[in-house]
Write a protein that holds these residues in place. Structure first.
Motif, PDB file in Angstrom:
ATOM      1  N   ALA A   1      48.100  65.631  48.258  1.00  0.00           N
ATOM      2  CA  ALA A   1      48.392  65.702  46.828  1.00  0.00           C
ATOM      3  C   ALA A   1      49.695  66.471  46.637  1.00  0.00           C
ATOM      4  N   ALA A   2      50.414  66.159  45.570  1.00  0.00           N
ATOM      5  CA  ALA A   2      51.729  66.771  45.357  1.00  0.00           C
ATOM      6  C   ALA A   2      51.663  68.292  45.382  1.00  0.00           C
ATOM      7  N   GLU A   3      50.631  68.851  44.769  1.00  0.00           N
ATOM      8  CA  GLU A   3      50.533  70.309  44.678  1.00  0.00           C
ATOM      9  C   GLU A   3      50.189  70.958  46.023  1.00  0.00           C
ATOM     10  N   ASP A   4      49.741  70.152  46.985  1.00  0.00           N
ATOM     11  CA  ASP A   4      49.352  70.701  48.288  1.00  0.00           C
ATOM     12  C   ASP A   4      50.394  70.488  49.373  1.00  0.00           C
ATOM     13  N   LEU A   5      51.516  69.824  49.035  1.00  0.00           N
ATOM     14  CA  LEU A   5      52.472  69.426  50.062  1.00  0.00           C
ATOM     15  C   LEU A   5      53.043  70.619  50.816  1.00  0.00           C
ATOM     16  N   LEU A   6      53.584  71.582  50.100  1.00  0.00           N
ATOM     17  CA  LEU A   6      54.191  72.720  50.784  1.00  0.00           C
ATOM     18  C   LEU A   6      53.147  73.572  51.488  1.00  0.00           C
ATOM     19  N   LEU A   7      51.948  73.632  50.946  1.00  0.00           N
ATOM     20  CA  LEU A   7      50.871  74.363  51.634  1.00  0.00           C
ATOM     21  C   LEU A   7      50.585  73.722  52.992  1.00  0.00           C
ATOM     22  N   LYS A   8      50.556  72.381  53.021  1.00  0.00           N
ATOM     23  CA  LYS A   8      50.324  71.687  54.285  1.00  0.00           C
ATOM     24  C   LYS A   8      51.482  71.903  55.242  1.00  0.00           C
ATOM     25  N   ALA A   9      52.698  71.818  54.729  1.00  0.00           N
ATOM     26  CA  ALA A   9      53.869  72.060  55.576  1.00  0.00           C
ATOM     27  C   ALA A   9      53.849  73.471  56.139  1.00  0.00           C
ATOM     28  N   GLN A  10      53.496  74.437  55.306  1.00  0.00           N
ATOM     29  CA  GLN A  10      53.440  75.826  55.761  1.00  0.00           C
ATOM     30  C   GLN A  10      52.314  76.032  56.769  1.00  0.00           C
ATOM     31  N   GLU A  11      51.218  75.301  56.599  1.00  0.00           N
ATOM     32  CA  GLU A  11      50.114  75.388  57.557  1.00  0.00           C
ATOM     33  C   GLU A  11      50.567  74.902  58.937  1.00  0.00           C
ATOM     34  N   ILE A  12      51.255  73.758  58.970  1.00  0.00           N
ATOM     35  CA  ILE A  12      51.738  73.226  60.246  1.00  0.00           C
ATOM     36  C   ILE A  12      52.792  74.163  60.832  1.00  0.00           C
ATOM     37  N   ALA A  13      53.708  74.639  59.975  1.00  0.00           N
ATOM     38  CA  ALA A  13      54.762  75.545  60.442  1.00  0.00           C
ATOM     39  C   ALA A  13      54.171  76.828  61.013  1.00  0.00           C
ATOM     40  N   ALA A  14      53.123  77.347  60.386  1.00  0.00           N
ATOM     41  CA  ALA A  14      52.490  78.575  60.869  1.00  0.00           C
ATOM     42  C   ALA A  14      51.856  78.367  62.242  1.00  0.00           C
ATOM     43  N   LYS A  15      51.277  77.194  62.463  1.00  0.00           N
ATOM     44  CA  LYS A  15      50.687  76.900  63.774  1.00  0.00           C
ATOM     45  C   LYS A  15      51.764  76.817  64.847  1.00  0.00           C
ATOM     46  N   ILE A  16      52.917  76.246  64.482  1.00  0.00           N
ATOM     47  CA  ILE A  16      54.044  76.202  65.423  1.00  0.00           C
ATOM     48  C   ILE A  16      54.575  77.609  65.670  1.00  0.00           C
ATOM     49  N   ALA A  17      54.746  78.370  64.590  1.00  0.00           N
ATOM     50  CA  ALA A  17      55.324  79.711  64.684  1.00  0.00           C
ATOM     51  C   ALA A  17      54.440  80.677  65.452  1.00  0.00           C
ATOM     52  N   ALA A  18      53.147  80.374  65.558  1.00  0.00           N
ATOM     53  CA  ALA A  18      52.224  81.251  66.274  1.00  0.00           C
ATOM     54  C   ALA A  18      52.406  81.159  67.790  1.00  0.00           C
ATOM     55  N   ASN A  19      53.131  80.155  68.252  1.00  0.00           N
ATOM     56  CA  ASN A  19      53.310  79.958  69.686  1.00  0.00           C
ATOM     57  C   ASN A  19      54.594  80.615  70.181  1.00  0.00           C
ATOM     58  N   PRO A  20      54.717  80.833  71.490  1.00  0.00           N
ATOM     59  CA  PRO A  20      55.930  81.464  72.029  1.00  0.00           C
ATOM     60  C   PRO A  20      57.166  80.638  71.690  1.00  0.00           C
ATOM     61  N   PRO A  21      58.177  81.235  71.058  1.00  0.00           N
ATOM     62  CA  PRO A  21      59.289  80.449  70.514  1.00  0.00           C
ATOM     63  C   PRO A  21      60.117  79.720  71.564  1.00  0.00           C
ATOM     64  N   HIS A  22      60.330  80.334  72.727  1.00  0.00           N
ATOM     65  CA  HIS A  22      61.126  79.647  73.739  1.00  0.00           C
ATOM     66  C   HIS A  22      60.392  78.427  74.278  1.00  0.00           C
TER      67      HIS A  22
ATOM     68  N   ARG B   1      41.531  88.031  73.808  1.00  0.00           N
ATOM     69  CA  ARG B   1      42.114  88.605  72.593  1.00  0.00           C
ATOM     70  C   ARG B   1      43.231  87.692  72.111  1.00  0.00           C
ATOM     71  N   ASP B   2      43.678  87.919  70.855  1.00  0.00           N
ATOM     72  CA  ASP B   2      44.796  87.145  70.328  1.00  0.00           C
ATOM     73  C   ASP B   2      46.096  87.631  70.946  1.00  0.00           C
ATOM     74  N   PRO B   3      46.975  86.698  71.346  1.00  0.00           N
ATOM     75  CA  PRO B   3      48.246  87.094  71.935  1.00  0.00           C
ATOM     76  C   PRO B   3      49.217  87.602  70.878  1.00  0.00           C
ATOM     77  N   LYS B   4      50.191  88.395  71.317  1.00  0.00           N
ATOM     78  CA  LYS B   4      51.267  88.855  70.452  1.00  0.00           C
ATOM     79  C   LYS B   4      52.591  88.466  71.111  1.00  0.00           C
ATOM     80  N   PHE B   5      53.207  87.415  70.562  1.00  0.00           N
ATOM     81  CA  PHE B   5      54.434  86.887  71.152  1.00  0.00           C
ATOM     82  C   PHE B   5      55.652  87.493  70.489  1.00  0.00           C
ATOM     83  N   THR B   6      56.621  87.865  71.298  1.00  0.00           N
ATOM     84  CA  THR B   6      57.818  88.568  70.801  1.00  0.00           C
ATOM     85  C   THR B   6      59.097  87.769  70.971  1.00  0.00           C
ATOM     86  N   GLY B   7      59.027  86.608  71.656  1.00  0.00           N
ATOM     87  CA  GLY B   7      60.236  85.854  71.915  1.00  0.00           C
ATOM     88  C   GLY B   7      61.040  86.403  73.073  1.00  0.00           C
ATOM     89  N   GLU B   8      60.380  87.173  73.940  1.00  0.00           N
ATOM     90  CA  GLU B   8      61.054  87.739  75.107  1.00  0.00           C
ATOM     91  C   GLU B   8      60.540  87.094  76.387  1.00  0.00           C
TER      92      GLU B   8
END
Length: 266
Positions: A190-211, A259-266
């Motif tokens: 739905a139009a009102e949920d578009l950015l929420l969905k994009a942010q959900e996918i982006a957050a899942k990507i961002a949770a992983n090690p960036p390199h 435990r949950d990992p904590k990734f720093t990009g190092e």
């Protein structure tokens, strides 16, 4: 003057908004291309930015080219054919080259019509999601021109040759659910949920090690133009880099320690 694009940072996710809704967010102007290029290259250089979302202001993602400029010769089209070629190469054709070279993942949140070069802009992104108000058209043929910004290369790789031919040779518009069935987008909301969905996918990507994320994207991109042996050689080289990161060690420790990992990009 209104900023041609807007940027909104939320933690590790950057949202870039095409910001000329009164003109239906064209992307053929050099000023817009420059602004978008600068924003994307800066994000790509910042390892703390893990994902980019690209969307449009108002009710349109992007109408592509400006037809008024096309008519009066102030845009890509020139009275001299050789100058028109230069205008394309030094203008809008910079965008597909730019997107192809980015390591950072880019999600297109298509909030409304994506027409012509606007459709191709969405195709340049790595992930596409659409609101139920989105529409897509590879409509160049209806104006008596060809896809001049990479659409003829991108579209068949995403939807297959037959559907790409149908879209490009008829120039007809398809709705979001048809785009989903074609594989052009991966989600419709739905139009009102578009950015929420994009942010959900982006957050899942961002949770992983960036390199690891960026190198994985590079392998996926290169797979479309290299043979298996070359891709495997690239993967082996990148894997040696990935294994040397602190994030790889952290991922293994976190898994073993439950435990949950904590990734720093190092």
């Amino acid at each position: 003057m209104t900023d041609l694009i807007l940027e909104k940072r939320d933690g590790a996710v950057l949202t870039i908004i095409l910001n000329q809704p009164e003109r239906r967010n064209p992307v053929s102007d050099n000023a817009v291309i420059d602004a978008l290029s600068d924003a994307l290259l800066a994000a790509d250089a910042d390892i703390d930015i893990r994902c980019v979302i690209l969307t449009g202001a108002g009710h349109v993602f992007s109408s592509g080219g400006d037809l008024k400029q096309m008519k009066d010769g102030t845009g890509l089209r020139s009275d001299k054919a050789v100058q028109t070629r230069r205008n394309y190469r030094q203008g809008i054709q910079r965008l597909p080259i730019l997107f192809e070279g980015l390591d950072i993942p880019v999600i297109a949140a298509v909030n409304g019509p994506a027409i012509g070069a606007g459709c191709d802009l969405a195709l340049m992104c790595d992930i596409r999601i659409a609101s139920d108000a989105a529409k897509f058209a590879e409509s160049f043929v209806k104006l008596g021109i060809v896809p001049g910004d990479g659409g003829a290369w991108l579209l068949p790789r995403i939807v297959g040759f037959s559907r790409a031919c149908e879209m490009a040779l008829t120039g007809e518009m398809i709705d979001a659910h048809t785009a989903l069935s074609h594989g052009l987008v991966s989600h419709v909301t739905a139009a009102e949920d578009l950015l929420l969905k994009a942010q959900e996918i982006a957050a899942k990507i961002a949770a992983n090690p960036p390199h690891a994320v960026r190198m994985t994207k590079r392998l996926l991109r290169s797979a479309g133009r290299t043979d298996l042996a070359t891709n495997l050689e690239m993967a082996a080289a990148m894997q040696s880099l990935a294994h040397a990161t602190k994030d790889n060690a952290e991922a293994i420790d976190a898994f073993l320690e439950k435990r949950d990992p904590k990734f720093t990009g190092e």
